[in-house]
Scaffold this motif. Sequence first.
Motif, PDB file in Angstrom:
ATOM      1  N   SER A 861       0.839  -1.196   0.000  1.00 15.62           N
ATOM      2  CA  SER A 861       0.000   0.000   0.000  1.00 15.62           C
ATOM      3  C   SER A 861       0.877   1.250   0.000  1.00 15.62           C
ATOM      4  N   LEU A 862       0.201   2.413  -0.199  1.00 16.30           N
ATOM      5  CA  LEU A 862       0.931   3.691  -0.198  1.00 16.30           C
ATOM      6  C   LEU A 862       1.609   3.920   1.151  1.00 16.30           C
ATOM      7  N   ASN A 863       0.908   3.644   2.240  1.00 16.52           N
ATOM      8  CA  ASN A 863       1.470   3.819   3.576  1.00 16.52           C
ATOM      9  C   ASN A 863       2.702   2.915   3.765  1.00 16.52           C
ATOM     10  N   THR A 864       2.579   1.653   3.318  1.00 16.53           N
ATOM     11  CA  THR A 864       3.702   0.716   3.439  1.00 16.53           C
ATOM     12  C   THR A 864       4.872   1.162   2.572  1.00 16.53           C
ATOM     13  N   TYR A 865       4.568   1.732   1.421  1.00 12.00           N
ATOM     14  CA  TYR A 865       5.625   2.197   0.515  1.00 12.00           C
ATOM     15  C   TYR A 865       6.439   3.308   1.178  1.00 12.00           C
ATOM     16  N   VAL A 866       5.729   4.256   1.826  1.00 14.15           N
ATOM     17  CA  VAL A 866       6.429   5.356   2.499  1.00 14.15           C
ATOM     18  C   VAL A 866       7.254   4.814   3.664  1.00 14.15           C
ATOM     19  N   LEU A 867       6.670   3.886   4.445  1.00  6.56           N
ATOM     20  CA  LEU A 867       7.401   3.319   5.568  1.00  6.56           C
ATOM     21  C   LEU A 867       8.597   2.498   5.100  1.00  6.56           C
ATOM     22  N   ALA A 868       8.472   1.857   3.917  1.00  4.77           N
ATOM     23  CA  ALA A 868       9.604   1.102   3.373  1.00  4.77           C
ATOM     24  C   ALA A 868      10.772   2.041   3.079  1.00  4.77           C
ATOM     25  N   ALA A 869      10.455   3.240   2.562  1.00  3.70           N
ATOM     26  CA  ALA A 869      11.513   4.215   2.303  1.00  3.70           C
ATOM     27  C   ALA A 869      12.175   4.644   3.617  1.00  3.70           C
ATOM     28  N   ARG A 870      11.333   4.858   4.676  1.00  6.40           N
ATOM     29  CA  ARG A 870      11.900   5.227   5.972  1.00  6.40           C
ATOM     30  C   ARG A 870      12.745   4.072   6.542  1.00  6.40           C
ATOM     31  N   LEU A 871      12.268   2.829   6.376  1.00  8.95           N
ATOM     32  CA  LEU A 871      13.011   1.681   6.884  1.00  8.95           C
ATOM     33  C   LEU A 871      14.348   1.529   6.153  1.00  8.95           C
ATOM     34  N   GLU A 872      14.376   1.896   4.878  1.00  8.07           N
ATOM     35  CA  GLU A 872      15.621   1.844   4.121  1.00  8.07           C
ATOM     36  C   GLU A 872      16.619   2.850   4.694  1.00  8.07           C
ATOM     37  N   GLN A 873      16.122   4.056   5.061  1.00  7.73           N
ATOM     38  CA  GLN A 873      17.000   5.047   5.692  1.00  7.73           C
ATOM     39  C   GLN A 873      17.496   4.544   7.053  1.00  7.73           C
ATOM     40  N   VAL A 874      16.594   3.912   7.815  1.00  7.27           N
ATOM     41  CA  VAL A 874      16.977   3.385   9.118  1.00  7.27           C
ATOM     42  C   VAL A 874      18.045   2.307   8.960  1.00  7.27           C
ATOM     43  N   ALA A 875      17.887   1.420   7.960  1.00  9.94           N
ATOM     44  CA  ALA A 875      18.873   0.355   7.752  1.00  9.94           C
ATOM     45  C   ALA A 875      20.238   0.930   7.420  1.00  9.94           C
ATOM     46  N   LEU A 876      20.279   1.988   6.607  1.00  4.81           N
ATOM     47  CA  LEU A 876      21.551   2.620   6.265  1.00  4.81           C
ATOM     48  C   LEU A 876      22.210   3.232   7.502  1.00  4.81           C
ATOM     49  N   ALA A 877      21.382   3.957   8.312  1.00  7.25           N
ATOM     50  CA  ALA A 877      21.940   4.578   9.515  1.00  7.25           C
ATOM     51  C   ALA A 877      22.385   3.525  10.520  1.00  7.25           C
ATOM     52  N   ALA A 878      21.600   2.429  10.643  1.00  3.04           N
ATOM     53  CA  ALA A 878      21.964   1.368  11.584  1.00  3.04           C
ATOM     54  C   ALA A 878      23.222   0.639  11.130  1.00  3.04           C
ATOM     55  N   SER A 879      23.392   0.485   9.811  1.00  2.61           N
ATOM     56  CA  SER A 879      24.564  -0.231   9.312  1.00  2.61           C
ATOM     57  C   SER A 879      25.849   0.489   9.667  1.00  2.61           C
ATOM     58  N   GLU A 880      25.816   1.836   9.695  1.00  2.00           N
ATOM     59  CA  GLU A 880      27.012   2.582  10.086  1.00  2.00           C
ATOM     60  C   GLU A 880      27.426   2.221  11.510  1.00  2.00           C
ATOM     61  N   ARG A 881      26.443   2.061  12.418  1.00  2.00           N
ATOM     62  CA  ARG A 881      26.745   1.678  13.795  1.00  2.00           C
ATOM     63  C   ARG A 881      27.167   0.211  13.876  1.00  2.00           C
ATOM     64  N   LEU A 882      26.412  -0.668  13.166  1.00  2.00           N
ATOM     65  CA  LEU A 882      26.658  -2.097  13.270  1.00  2.00           C
ATOM     66  C   LEU A 882      28.009  -2.485  12.672  1.00  2.00           C
ATOM     67  N   THR A 883      28.455  -1.772  11.639  1.00  2.00           N
ATOM     68  CA  THR A 883      29.756  -2.075  11.033  1.00  2.00           C
ATOM     69  C   THR A 883      30.871  -1.914  12.055  1.00  2.00           C
ATOM     70  N   GLY A 884      30.800  -0.838  12.835  1.00  2.00           N
ATOM     71  CA  GLY A 884      31.840  -0.634  13.852  1.00  2.00           C
ATOM     72  C   GLY A 884      31.737  -1.633  14.984  1.00  2.00           C
ATOM     73  N   MET A 885      30.519  -1.970  15.393  1.00  2.00           N
ATOM     74  CA  MET A 885      30.352  -2.918  16.490  1.00  2.00           C
ATOM     75  C   MET A 885      30.790  -4.327  16.103  1.00  2.00           C
ATOM     76  N   SER A 886      30.553  -4.714  14.845  1.00  2.00           N
ATOM     77  CA  SER A 886      30.848  -6.100  14.414  1.00  2.00           C
ATOM     78  C   SER A 886      32.183  -6.222  13.686  1.00  2.00           C
ATOM     79  N   ASP A 887      33.045  -5.236  13.834  1.00  2.00           N
ATOM     80  CA  ASP A 887      34.367  -5.285  13.194  1.00  2.00           C
ATOM     81  C   ASP A 887      34.222  -5.382  11.683  1.00  2.00           C
ATOM     82  N   GLY A 888      33.233  -4.664  11.140  1.00  2.00           N
ATOM     83  CA  GLY A 888      33.053  -4.591   9.696  1.00  2.00           C
ATOM     84  C   GLY A 888      32.399  -5.800   9.072  1.00  2.00           C
TER      85      GLY A 888
END
Length: 1024
Positions: A861-888
Amino acid sequence: MRIHRLEISAFGPFAGTEQIDFDRLSAHGLFLLNGPTGAGKTSVLDAICFALYGSVPGARQDGKRLRSDHAETGAEPRVTCEFSARGRHFEVSRAPAWDKPSSRGKNGFTVQQANTLLRERVDGVWVEKSGRNDEAGAEITDVLGMNRDQFTRVVMLPQGDFAAFLRSKAADRLDLLQSLFGTQRFEAVEAELSRKAQLARAEVASLNSQLELLLARAEAETAALELDTAEAPDGTDADGRLAWLKTQTAAAAADRKEAAVAAELLRAGHAATLDAATSRAARQARLDAALARRSAAEASASALTLKADQLGLHRKAEVLSGQLQAVVQAEAAEELAAAAMAGAARELDAAAAADPELVALRTAGTEDATGSGAPTGARATAALRTVLGDLRSVRAVLNAGLPNEEKLSGLKARDARLSQALGGLRGARDAAQGTSDALRAESETLLAGLRPLEELAAEVQLRVKEAESAEELVIMVGRYAAAETACLAVTERRGRARDGHQERRQHWLDLREERLANAAAELASQLRAGVPCAVCGSTDHPLPAPAAASALAVAEAEQAAEHACAEAEAALAAVERDLADAQREVAVLAAQGGTTAAEDARLDAVLARDRAAEAVRAADDLAASRARQSALEEEIAAAGRAAAAAVSDIAQTESTIVAVREQAVSLELALNELRAGHPTLGERIAALDGATAVLERTDTARARLETAQTRTAEALTSLEQALPAAGFDSAGSARAVLLPADVAAALEAEIRAGQDEAARIGELFASEDVTLAAQERETDGPVAGDVVPALRLEYEAAERFARDTALASGLAGKSVQTLGRIAADYAALAEAGRAPRDRAALLVAVADAARGAGDNTYRMSLNTYVLAARLEQVALAASERLTGMSDGRYTLQHTDAKAARGAKSGLGLEVVDEWTGKRRDTATLSGGESFMASLALALGLADVVQQESGGVDIETLFVDEGFGSLDEQALEQVMDALEGLRDGGRVVGLVSHVGEMKQRIGTQLQVLKGRNGSTLHIADDANG
């Protein structure tokens, strides 16, 4: 948003009042909130959330359970939080609803409602913003840019929730993401599109219904024609079926019009035959009626002759009707006069018998009242008139005595009034005496009560001054408390200013030491070829010290730090001056009695006010009593005067009554002679007037009787003289042939009607119709009785057939016109419906796409599509943290892979192993890996939500539990990542009871658990 101070009272596990200086914790950037399980670590976070939003997260939202079970019975639960956001400084204080012990009973409780106070610091002064729960919550939400749910997921990172979010299915992530990012507007867009599509479909359905209704009307219009529909197009070809119906209806209308013309010709022929037969029958009927009338006239001729003779005798006797009527009337008048005379005589006898004084009436009544003899009647009349004269003379004498009788009545009435007035005067005398006695008793009582009032009234001024002094002391105590509070506040400011000054001074000294250590490099950076050295003066610089790139920056920083230190020192001096002023004011107020206990001062003031009020009331009562005493003396004197006046009036009234009664007795004796046995003169006069009237009526009746007798004799004489001339020998024979007027008029009318009927019968037999009928009967005989009815039945049948065929023809023609209009309306409506059908198809397609239906492969749905875009941003921001925590090794990646079995897609999340290049489900991570991934996800989500909330600067962050699942290396990497959160001045609080965390983090907020509740303690490098 930065938290500066938190104060907790009787809240959660904290029985007393605990204060947390977050500015002290913030100085180190990273601190640990630790304590044993159940001590209350999470309750500290609950207190922050409650202060800001009025409720706590999770299952602890029941406000009545927020109060500490360890607190004193009457202690109020309250949380106060001082924070800053968007360049503004606030303090919010909240208390939940709780049961306060009642002050009126031993076991009762009173429900205390929740209350809130929000203040803002403006120009160094606290300004109250709101005292309402809802207004304060709305203000804080607007300033922070987050509601409670967003705050608890962005500022207070609940590690357990994000671990569940990490492992959940794509569809289960929708609620959390939607609550954080507020995408309800896109759901509203979906709903609006669905609504518009539904309206468009309804409009098309309405158009189709109207077209079907027009086709049904066409079918109904032609149903009466009974068309053969075997070869007609079916209902799917509406246009062809309408055209076929119109053609068939026109043909049927033409056939029915021809049938109607033939039926009309047949009806006209039957009508002519019926008219001829009807006319002959009518003529024969008139002939039969004329013959019957002639026979009836001939039969009644002899009776009419007898009636003519009877009417002739009546006309002769009618000549004597005047004389006969006069005799009858005279005899009747004489009878009436005789009866009236007899009644008058009886009335005369009755009046004489009723009144002994009127004996002469009885003598007059013995005369002959019948009037049969003239001498006797004349004597009776003379006697009556003599008695009438005597009565009138006596009445004249009685009229002269009436004024004396009126005077006697006046004397008796005056006697009654005087007696009544005498009773009233005696009552007034007794009442005046009673009033005087009561007033004297009241005066004595009033005099006895004046002495106590005079004593109290004398102390009015003294007691009022004492009350004013007590009030001033209460004010002084309040001012002292306020001054002492202000002094404490200034003391705290002095402590903060001193700490700030020391920090800036130490910073300046550190920079100065660093600059001195690099002095050679700084001087070397200033050397120029050919320019003398500032130290040795040489223009040659063979071996200058290596120049440091930061030397100039250190020098500038050292100067700025020195300037900041000077400013801090000036601020500290100003605060110390304020503290001296505050301490001096406290000392002055203490010397003026400000140290007195507030409750004692208040009770003394209440007592002094009561004593002053008592003295004032006594003075008022004294003035009122004295005024009443003066009034009583005047009222006593007035009551005495009234009693004396009543005694004098009583004596005078008694004397007047005696004189009036003597006059009445003498006048009563004189009038008794005139009454002659009657109660009053008026009654005797009335009796005489009645007797006079009787005599007058008797005289009148006798005169009328004599007149009637004379008229009867004259009428008989006139009748006897007229009888021979009229042809009658006696009055009886004349009366025998006289007829009543109505009977005579009826006989005359019958005779005249018989004569008129004979004349009309002659005219009838001379008429053309009767003559023609007689000739037809002689030639053809009489007409049969059933010919005309048979012809009429044939005509009526022909008429009905013609009417039915004409009606059918008209209906068929009308159906042709109606079908033409229906076909035109159908074509216009079909043309008008093309655009709505196209619009409905477009809206349905758009609505289906927006809600993930139809051809939407991923069912997103349209709502899910918008949230998917937000979740994609969250995954990118989280990956920056997780890369350092997990030694890349690990990164998080959003996926919109199609879900199995047609489920909705778009919110998928997977972990990428950068060492192997493989992707796998987040549920396959180990415990430590799952903690790092969920922590990175929470931090990434906080960053994205912060951006979506208008760029709110979150300077304070809490991370809750989960560190126990990490090994030493993973813990090191996570701590490095958390250390990085302090960049830019952010403060990070870690909630954990892991022992290694206590060793790594020196600044700690410790929660100490005890049997009487928990307490808080700050431990840092300076104060363990």
